[in-house]
Design a protein around this motif. Structure first.
Motif, short mmCIF file in Angstrom:
data_model
loop_
_atom_site.label_atom_id
_atom_site.label_comp_id
_atom_site.label_asym_id
_atom_site.label_seq_id
_atom_site.Cartn_x
_atom_site.Cartn_y
_atom_site.Cartn_z
N ASP A 238 0.84 -1.21 0.00
CA ASP A 238 0.00 0.00 0.00
C ASP A 238 0.87 1.26 0.00
OD1 ASP A 238 -2.37 -1.53 0.22
OD2 ASP A 238 -2.10 -1.66 2.38
N ILE A 239 1.92 1.23 0.80
CA ILE A 239 2.81 2.39 0.90
C ILE A 239 3.54 2.61 -0.42
CG2 ILE A 239 4.81 3.35 2.10
CD1 ILE A 239 3.93 1.63 4.55
N GLY A 240 4.03 1.54 -1.01
CA GLY A 240 4.70 1.67 -2.30
C GLY A 240 3.76 2.19 -3.37
N ALA A 241 2.55 1.64 -3.42
CA ALA A 241 1.59 2.07 -4.44
C ALA A 241 1.26 3.54 -4.32
CB ALA A 241 0.31 1.23 -4.33
N ALA A 242 1.25 4.07 -3.10
CA ALA A 242 0.91 5.48 -2.89
C ALA A 242 1.92 6.42 -3.52
CB ALA A 242 0.79 5.77 -1.39
N VAL A 243 3.15 5.95 -3.73
CA VAL A 243 4.16 6.81 -4.38
C VAL A 243 4.54 6.27 -5.75
CG1 VAL A 243 5.06 7.60 -2.17
CG2 VAL A 243 6.10 5.62 -3.25
N GLY A 244 3.80 5.27 -6.24
CA GLY A 244 4.00 4.80 -7.60
C GLY A 244 5.13 3.81 -7.80
N ILE A 245 5.47 3.05 -6.74
CA ILE A 245 6.49 2.02 -6.90
C ILE A 245 5.96 0.70 -6.38
CG2 ILE A 245 8.38 3.69 -6.68
CD1 ILE A 245 8.84 2.66 -3.83
N ALA A 246 6.60 -0.40 -6.75
CA ALA A 246 6.20 -1.71 -6.29
C ALA A 246 6.59 -1.88 -4.82
CB ALA A 246 6.86 -2.80 -7.13
N GLY A 247 5.82 -2.69 -4.10
CA GLY A 247 6.07 -2.91 -2.69
C GLY A 247 7.50 -3.31 -2.37
N PRO A 248 8.09 -4.28 -3.10
CA PRO A 248 9.47 -4.68 -2.78
C PRO A 248 10.48 -3.55 -2.87
CG PRO A 248 8.40 -6.35 -4.13
CD PRO A 248 7.46 -5.18 -4.09
N SER A 249 10.19 -2.54 -3.69
CA SER A 249 11.13 -1.43 -3.83
C SER A 249 11.21 -0.60 -2.55
CB SER A 249 10.72 -0.52 -4.99
OG SER A 249 10.75 -1.23 -6.22
N VAL A 250 10.17 -0.69 -1.69
CA VAL A 250 10.19 0.03 -0.42
C VAL A 250 11.36 -0.44 0.44
CG1 VAL A 250 8.91 0.49 1.71
CG2 VAL A 250 7.70 0.42 -0.49
N TYR A 251 11.72 -1.73 0.29
CA TYR A 251 12.76 -2.30 1.14
C TYR A 251 14.15 -1.77 0.81
CZ TYR A 251 9.10 -5.51 2.61
OH TYR A 251 7.93 -6.04 3.11
N ARG A 252 14.29 -1.04 -0.27
CA ARG A 252 15.57 -0.38 -0.54
C ARG A 252 15.80 0.78 0.42
NH1 ARG A 252 14.70 0.32 -7.07
NH2 ARG A 252 14.63 -1.92 -7.60
#
Length: 394
Positions: A238-252
């Motif tokens: 959900d957090i990733g989608a809110a800024v236009g990226i895939a969820g796994p990219s949040v872990y960077r």
């Protein structure tokens, strides 16, 4: 002839076992938050096994539902007792009875607000219906004695009253209960007499700057989602989608969701401290003036960003060992309120001042995190006026 057998006495479960389990669960939910408490922990506190607990409750949500509705029932009984007073004295009676019980029964005033998202639909619907009726009775009593108030203004003052009576459940100041009740009663009467039309005009919070760095964008998105839905209802996707990226990219940028909450909590604490220090240094050193500026700085931060509201919606247990650090930072921040308050009123002990400050801060926190209240265009000035009244600055 064989000796007669003696029947072994049948072991009876305590008649109040269900109440014991509910009381134990309420304490754990208050300390750790509903999502972080396991059935086995509740059972262990009362000395029963997990399977034994299920003889009394279908699951953890059923326990929460019963506790929340029971707490709401206590508020209803206290309210009915107060509103039986003669016309003209009902608000004073309401303040008396609510503050009388507030320090003794925190679950009655806290669990049904902070854990509503975790209720099943039937319990949530009942809670909403009954709490709206309760609120309507408070508003009616207040408007009968202050007919100049609009319904919206009376509603805001009732929220402030609720913040006052809820405040003992959010701090652990050691103080005699009788003295705590006296202070809460005094603060409650102050806020219920505020003239919102003549409210102190707080400085408007600065416009929010759009974050540009990806990490800041993720934090801003998470803050809004946590504040809106609650920490546990929001996923990394959900957090990733809110800024236009895939969820796994949040872990960077963050190892997990709890790390985002920790970063938000630390940033909120830093902004509060910086704003308060700037407020202290920006004008006369007279204690009441200093405290008034600190109040305005708090209102500006809490209404100008969603980070603090996100921290309220978070799961304290998810912060792990970092929670103690944040709690110490919070205590240090509140000293910026306690010191000038005691200088302005030397009759207050340190514990007295902390009780009053927590009551004021809880008013702001409750109102800022209630969506339909937070949407009021004049809320910053109204909050400032309410907090100044709570602290006897106006």
């Amino acid at each position: 002839m064989s000796a007669p057998t003696t029947a072994r006495p049948r072991r009876r479960r305590p008649a109040d076992r269900r109440d014991q389990l509910a009381a134990a669960a309420a304490g754990l939910f208050l300390r750790h938050g509903f999502p972080s408490v396991r059935i086995e922990e509740i059972a262990a506190v009362t000395g029963v096994t997990g399977p034994s607990l299920y003889r009394h409750f279908a699951d953890k949500q059923a326990m929460l539902g019963e506790i929340v509705l029971s707490g709401l029932g206590e508020l209803e009984r206290w309210t009915a007792q107060a509103l039986a007073a003669p016309q003209g004295g009902r608000v004073a009676a309401l303040v008396d009875v609510l503050t009388e019980h507030a320090a003794d029964r925190p679950a009655a005033t806290l669990l049904w607000r902070w854990n509503g998202l975790h209720l099943v639909d039937a319990h949530r619907d009942e809670m909403t219906r009954r709490s709206q009726a309760l609120w309507a009775s408070w508003r009616a009593a207040l408007r009968a004695e202050r007919p100049e108030l609009s319904e919206a203004a009376a509603d805001l003052l009732c929220w402030a009253l609720f913040g006052v009576i809820s405040s003992p459940s959010v701090h652990h100041t050691t103080i005699a209960r009788r003295r705590c009740r006296e202070l809460l009663r005094l603060v409650a009467h102050r806020v219920l007499t505020v003239d919102l039309d003549a409210a102190h005009r707080a400085p408007e919070p600065p416009p929010r700057a759009e974050p540009t760095a990806r990490r800041d964008q993720l934090m801003a998105a998470a803050a809004e989602l946590f504040a809106e839905r609650g920490f546990h209802a929001v996923g990394v996707d959900d957090i990733g989608a809110a800024v236009g990226i895939a969820g796994p990219s949040v872990y960077r940028h963050f190892p997990n969701k709890a790390a985002i909450l920790l970063a938000l909590s630390r940033r909120a604490a830093e902004r509060l401290a910086v704003a308060a220090d700037a407020a202290v240094a920006s004008g006369p050193a007279e204690p009441a003036a200093v405290l008034g500026r600190v109040v305005d700085s708090y209102v500006a931060v809490i209404t100008g960003t969603s980070e603090l509201r996100a921290a309220f919606a978070g799961d304290r247990a998810a912060l792990g060992d970092d929670l103690a650090e944040l709690q110490q930072v919070q205590r240090s921040y509140l000293d910026r309120w306690v010191r000038p308050l005691r200088e302005a009123d030397p009759s207050l002990s340190a514990a007295d001042a902390r009780v009053v400050v927590h009551a004021a801060v809880t008013i702001a926190n409750d109102l800022a995190r209630t969506p339909y209240v937070a949407a009021r265009p004049g809320l910053p000035s109204e909050l400032s006026a309410l907090l100044r009244a709570a602290l006897a600055l106006s």
